[in-house]
Write a protein that holds these residues in place. Structure first.
Motif, PDB file in Angstrom:
ATOM      1  N   UNK A  82       0.835  -1.202   0.000  1.00 45.01           N
ATOM      2  CA  UNK A  82       0.000   0.000   0.000  1.00 45.01           C
ATOM      3  C   UNK A  82       0.871   1.254   0.000  1.00 45.01           C
ATOM      4  N   UNK A  83       1.897   1.275   0.832  1.00 47.17           N
ATOM      5  CA  UNK A  83       2.791   2.432   0.883  1.00 47.17           C
ATOM      6  C   UNK A  83       3.498   2.649  -0.446  1.00 47.17           C
ATOM      7  N   UNK A  84       4.011   1.578  -1.045  1.00 46.63           N
ATOM      8  CA  UNK A  84       4.700   1.672  -2.333  1.00 46.63           C
ATOM      9  C   UNK A  84       3.741   2.152  -3.425  1.00 46.63           C
ATOM     10  N   UNK A  85       2.547   1.572  -3.471  1.00 45.72           N
ATOM     11  CA  UNK A  85       1.571   1.961  -4.486  1.00 45.72           C
ATOM     12  C   UNK A  85       1.192   3.430  -4.364  1.00 45.72           C
ATOM     13  N   UNK A  86       1.003   3.911  -3.150  1.00 44.20           N
ATOM     14  CA  UNK A  86       0.667   5.321  -2.958  1.00 44.20           C
ATOM     15  C   UNK A  86       1.815   6.224  -3.417  1.00 44.20           C
ATOM     16  N   UNK A  87       3.046   5.830  -3.145  1.00 40.98           N
ATOM     17  CA  UNK A  87       4.196   6.603  -3.637  1.00 40.98           C
ATOM     18  C   UNK A  87       4.252   6.617  -5.159  1.00 40.98           C
ATOM     19  N   UNK A  88       3.739   5.561  -5.781  1.00 43.19           N
ATOM     20  CA  UNK A  88       3.724   5.453  -7.245  1.00 43.19           C
ATOM     21  C   UNK A  88       2.505   6.141  -7.865  1.00 43.19           C
ATOM     22  N   UNK A  89       1.681   6.784  -7.035  1.00 43.40           N
ATOM     23  CA  UNK A  89       0.554   7.553  -7.544  1.00 43.40           C
ATOM     24  C   UNK A  89      -0.785   6.837  -7.592  1.00 43.40           C
ATOM     25  N   UNK A  90      -0.882   5.696  -6.968  1.00 46.33           N
ATOM     26  CA  UNK A  90      -2.146   4.953  -6.953  1.00 46.33           C
ATOM     27  C   UNK A  90      -3.053   5.482  -5.845  1.00 46.33           C
ATOM     28  N   UNK A  91      -4.335   5.570  -6.152  1.00 43.68           N
ATOM     29  CA  UNK A  91      -5.337   5.991  -5.179  1.00 43.68           C
ATOM     30  C   UNK A  91      -5.929   4.738  -4.543  1.00 43.68           C
ATOM     31  N   UNK A  92      -5.588   4.496  -3.295  1.00 42.76           N
ATOM     32  CA  UNK A  92      -6.026   3.310  -2.566  1.00 42.76           C
ATOM     33  C   UNK A  92      -7.282   3.664  -1.767  1.00 42.76           C
ATOM     34  N   UNK A  93      -8.326   2.860  -1.904  1.00 39.02           N
ATOM     35  CA  UNK A  93      -9.594   3.133  -1.229  1.00 39.02           C
ATOM     36  C   UNK A  93      -9.836   2.262  -0.005  1.00 39.02           C
ATOM     37  N   UNK A  94      -9.075   1.178   0.140  1.00 35.71           N
ATOM     38  CA  UNK A  94      -9.352   0.231   1.222  1.00 35.71           C
ATOM     39  C   UNK A  94      -8.058  -0.170   1.918  1.00 35.71           C
ATOM     40  N   UNK A  95      -8.189  -1.077   2.876  1.00 35.93           N
ATOM     41  CA  UNK A  95      -7.000  -1.699   3.450  1.00 35.93           C
ATOM     42  C   UNK A  95      -7.042  -3.198   3.164  1.00 35.93           C
TER      43      UNK A  95
END
Length: 169
Positions: free
Chosen positions: A116-129
């Motif tokens: 999740x942390x890596x994806x957010x740094x790559x610009x992904x919008x995460x909606x859940x856990x």
């Protein structure tokens, strides 16, 4: 536990929702925390995502899954392991940060927080856990990288090969 199911027809089917509903209901013993369906309708070139908290025996009618028309179906019944029992963590997940894809996951991904942390740094919008969302975003990320190597990104064969490479990565 959870249960994931998919179905692909050669063409859009008016009764895809009936098949989807029966498949989801047959998996109720695998999970009843949430139920979801993603359907691709080729004629309209649109994806419908319907999901919520509850058992498939109830939600396939309440959400309108049984009435869906389309070519491709992906469904999941969830027995929550990662993330709360809520609509955001219900699967499948539809993501559109780099390119639009949908998918569901059965199992436990133990490095969900790191992903999740890596994806957010790559610009992904995460909606859940939910670990399933991290998997779909990760595949989306590498799928777009593979597609970007080609001029004709809408070519079916290129898309299939790019998806295979993304999954392997």
């Amino acid at each position: 536990m959870c249960g994931v199911v998919g179905l692909i027809f050669n063409n859009d089917q008016d009764d895809l929702g009936n098949y989807a509903s029966n498949l989801l209901k047959s998996l109720e013993y695998r999970g009843y925390d949430s139920t979801g369906a993603a359907v691709y309708n080729e004629k309209n070139d649109e994806i419908t995502l319907l999901k919520d908290v509850g058992a498939p025996s109830v939600l396939v009618e309440e959400l309108g899954i049984s009435k869906l028309k389309g070519k491709i179906f992906c469904g999941q019944v969830r027995w929550a392991t990662f993330g709360a029992v809520d609509k955001y963590n219900a699967q499948p997940h539809l993501v559109d940060c780099k390119t639009k894809i949908f998918g569901a996951h059965n199992g436990n991904i133990t490095n969900t927080i790191q992903l999740k942390n890596w994806l957010q740094r790559e610009g992904h919008k995460i909606l859940s856990d939910n670990d399933g969302e991290m998997l779909v975003h990760t595949i989306e990320h590498f799928f777009q990288l593979e597609l970007s190597k080609h001029e004709d990104q809408n070519n079916f064969k290129i898309r299939i090969q790019s998806m295979r490479e993304a999954i392997l990565k």
